[in-house]
Design an enzyme around this catalytic site. Sequence first.
Site, PDB file in Angstrom:
ATOM      1  N   GLU A  90       0.788  -1.503  -0.078  1.00  0.00           N
ATOM      2  CA  GLU A  90       0.118   0.130  -0.030  1.00  0.00           C
ATOM      3  C   GLU A  90       0.870   1.230   0.009  1.00  0.00           C
ATOM      4  O   GLU A  90       0.585   2.207  -0.754  1.00  0.00           O
ATOM      5  CB  GLU A  90      -0.797  -0.114   1.199  1.00  0.00           C
ATOM      6  CG  GLU A  90      -2.219  -0.981   1.177  1.00  0.00           C
ATOM      7  CD  GLU A  90      -1.785  -2.428   1.510  1.00  0.00           C
ATOM      8  OE1 GLU A  90      -0.602  -2.664   2.134  1.00  0.00           O
ATOM      9  OE2 GLU A  90      -2.610  -3.298   1.484  1.00  0.00           O
TER      10      GLU A  90
ATOM     11  N   HIS B  80     -11.350  -4.837  10.196  1.00  0.00           N
ATOM     12  CA  HIS B  80     -12.012  -4.679   8.819  1.00  0.00           C
ATOM     13  C   HIS B  80     -13.433  -3.825   8.823  1.00  0.00           C
ATOM     14  O   HIS B  80     -14.101  -3.655   7.801  1.00  0.00           O
ATOM     15  CB  HIS B  80     -12.349  -5.986   8.386  1.00  0.00           C
ATOM     16  CG  HIS B  80     -11.127  -6.627   7.472  1.00  0.00           C
ATOM     17  ND1 HIS B  80     -10.177  -7.112   8.191  1.00  0.00           N
ATOM     18  CD2 HIS B  80     -11.110  -6.948   6.242  1.00  0.00           C
ATOM     19  CE1 HIS B  80      -9.409  -7.905   7.357  1.00  0.00           C
ATOM     20  NE2 HIS B  80      -9.880  -7.485   6.307  1.00  0.00           N
TER      21      HIS B  80
HETATM   22  C1  LIG Z   1      -2.559  -4.607   4.295  1.00  0.00           C
HETATM   23  C2  LIG Z   1      -3.733  -5.483   3.919  1.00  0.00           C
HETATM   24  N1  LIG Z   1      -3.943  -4.994   2.545  1.00  0.00           N
HETATM   25  C3  LIG Z   1      -4.905  -5.694   1.768  1.00  0.00           C
HETATM   26  C4  LIG Z   1      -5.405  -6.590   2.267  1.00  0.00           C
HETATM   27  C5  LIG Z   1      -6.780  -7.703   1.800  1.00  0.00           C
HETATM   28  N2  LIG Z   1      -6.324  -9.121   1.777  1.00  0.00           N
HETATM   29  C6  LIG Z   1      -6.759  -9.958   2.620  1.00  0.00           C
HETATM   30  S1  LIG Z   1      -6.066 -11.192   2.745  1.00  0.00           S
HETATM   31  C7  LIG Z   1      -5.346 -10.881   1.100  1.00  0.00           C
HETATM   32  C8  LIG Z   1      -4.234 -11.816   0.400  1.00  0.00           C
HETATM   33  C9  LIG Z   1      -3.180 -12.280   1.151  1.00  0.00           C
HETATM   34  O1  LIG Z   1      -2.459 -13.162   0.610  1.00  0.00           O
HETATM   35  P1  LIG Z   1      -1.345 -14.234   1.178  1.00  0.00           P
HETATM   36  O2  LIG Z   1      -0.451 -13.150   2.256  1.00  0.00           O
HETATM   37  O3  LIG Z   1      -0.681 -14.688   0.041  1.00  0.00           O
HETATM   38  O4  LIG Z   1      -2.149 -14.978   2.200  1.00  0.00           O
HETATM   39  P2  LIG Z   1      -3.252 -15.989   1.870  1.00  0.00           P
HETATM   40  O5  LIG Z   1      -4.381 -15.367   1.759  1.00  0.00           O
HETATM   41  O6  LIG Z   1      -2.631 -16.841   0.354  1.00  0.00           O
HETATM   42  O7  LIG Z   1      -3.132 -17.128   2.972  1.00  0.00           O
HETATM   43  C10 LIG Z   1      -5.559  -9.404   0.920  1.00  0.00           C
HETATM   44  C11 LIG Z   1      -5.258  -8.929  -0.272  1.00  0.00           C
HETATM   45  C12 LIG Z   1      -5.401  -6.872   4.140  1.00  0.00           C
HETATM   46  N3  LIG Z   1      -6.038  -7.640   4.804  1.00  0.00           N
HETATM   47  N4  LIG Z   1      -4.458  -6.302   4.374  1.00  0.00           N
END
Ligand SMILES: Cc1ncc(C[n+]2csc(CCOP(=O)(O)OP(=O)(O)O)c2C)c(N)n1
Lengths: 324, 320
Positions: free
Chosen positions: A59, A128
């Site tokens: 971000e 959230h």
């Molecule tokens: C700082 C932030 N940006 C965006 C999000 C929205 N978001 C939630 S989970 C996710 C994907 C995260 O992927 P990863 O770290 O690979 O974990 P996974 O869900 O694959 O276990 C996103 C973009 C968030 N929760 N926090």
Amino acid sequence: MKTTYRECVRQALREALLRDPRVFLMGEDVGRYGGCYACSKGLLDELGPERVRDTPLSESAFVGAGIGAALGGMRPIVEIMTCNFSLLALDQILNNAATLRHMSGGQFEVPVVIRMATGAGRQLAAQHSHSLEGWYAHIPGLRVVAPGTLEDARGMLPTALADPDPVLIFENALLYNLAGELSEGAGAVDIDHACVRRPGRDVSLVTYGGSLPKTLAAAELLAAEGISAEVLDLRVLRPLDGAAILATVDKTKRLVVVDEGWRSVSLAAEIVARVAEEGFFSLDAPPVRVCSEEVPIPYPKHLEDAALPQVPKIVRAARQVLHG
Amino acid sequence: MSELTRERGLRLLREMLRIRRFEERCAELYQAEKIRGFLHLYIGEEAIAAGVMPELGPDDAVVATYREHGHALARGVAMNAVMAEMYGKWEGASRGRGGSMHIFDAATRFYGGNAIVGGGLPLAVGLALADALQQRPRVTACFFGDGAVAEGEFHESLNLAALWKLPVLFLCENNLYAMGTALERAQSQVDLVAKAASYALPAARVDGMDVVDVGDATRSAVAAIRRGEGPRFVELATYRFRAHSMFDAELYRTKAEVATWRARDPIALLRQRLDLGEAATAALDAEVVGEVDAAVAFAEAGSWEPVERLTTDVYARRPP
Ligand SMILES: Cc1ncc(C[n+]2csc(CCOP(=O)(O)OP(=O)(O)O)c2C)c(N)n1
Ligand SMILES: [Mg+2]
């Protein structure tokens, strides 16, 4: 024509991208995924990955890059999934976007548009469910808008893009499914003024964004009790349309502010303070605020509902300023 | 690789099954609207939590993400408390306040349940700093996804932990996607081990579908950290079999790709290797389903915290 708030946002994005080659959209999952709220669905296919750019989970970097690209002559639209994650980019927004014009003595400008979802009400728990538009409205150098209607979801973006300064657009996530009529020719709207959404005589209900439908519903219930409530939609949270606020209070003599932000040290507090400073003698009763309770938003529905402004609370507040 | 005793194999299998059956039931309960909000399933990735946790001691700490039901269960948080939390009941692990994404448990030093991607890493560094300053031979295990590697907090945390030689075990669950964004569309350098190693800490990649490999790799990393050698990074290659959350059309990956990974289901792999026989398999399944049934009954019977208590647990002393 029948449409939804989500579709209005999508049409506004599409039109902006088609109209001006300097405009591009960037953010997490805006492309292949279609946007986490589906606001950019289909745009990658239509406009390609140069114009609809998926970013990593960075971000601070991509918001900062949007600010830099704006300095460099582009007109970026940066989407932050939700305002909760905008905190990772707060430094870029506050220390760069909001200050560069001033620090450079007016030599540089940052015509970036940053959109983000805001608000609670979907049982997503504390991290959230923030409503941070009031925080951003604290910052000189930013313009902060909160579309609460289909017209504004459709029309604020083009005006924001034409603005030479950074504009933040807060879209309450509960509004995306809002459905209604939009006139065929709907287009750019002003981002300077508040707007009376329902005229009334007895009490002013001042609100914006996700609280607007709740406040209109409350006004309807009040009407059934013989109370004529005027609903003022702020639309623009910075700079505030102080004249419109004073005008409605001058008309009804009574003020209720409805704001999903926390109550203390808040946007709602600013509105009441302005009325106290500049409209004190218009008031026939102490103003009342309907805000979120002073608690991180809890997960269980009954507690979340209790934490947020709700129609019955707004109705009670209006009765209170009328009847004490 | 250490020899796999029947006893260890059974323990690992039971743990993975507990997570799998628990989450399958959660998906049903979500459809039934008993569980609300966001629900991120760990199905397919169970070998990681099940493999790592037995290698930690009771005084070690765990920091996890919003996809943490498996971590909580494997760490020893009672299934009843986890299920009640999913419902938002007062008897839940976090008294219902957190829900699926925010399971906390002081007794097992389980520090959540963080729904801000990357948000847990600095916390883990701080927990480890506290241990180092108080000369406690503890380890903090920090789980995060491949998506978190793009956040500044990942880089700042690895650097700080390596610079100060802090006892953190960084566990990157690389399931190849962050929501709809594939790793190669998010990273200029997709070799996460190389990336981590650039902060001058030992880094390794492990097959996250092989629970025994996960356990062995964790054991040696934890031993080194406890000897005072500083932080370690382990990348666990894995895959989520289900959607990112309950609102995901999965347009970003092919059915064939999912099928290829499902063929390496960590539970099936271990079952094959153990060759338990029908009776033992059936007994284990029945035991696990019984535990899940009991957890659902516990959650159903739980209570809703009274609304009058809305603003509790914001401060130690309730403001007037
Ligand atoms: C700082 C932030 N940006 C965006 C999000 C929205 N978001 C939630 S989970 C996710 C994907 C995260 O992927 P990863 O770290 O690979 O974990 P996974 O869900 O694959 O276990 C996103 C973009 C968030 N929760 N926090
Ligand atoms: Mg991932």
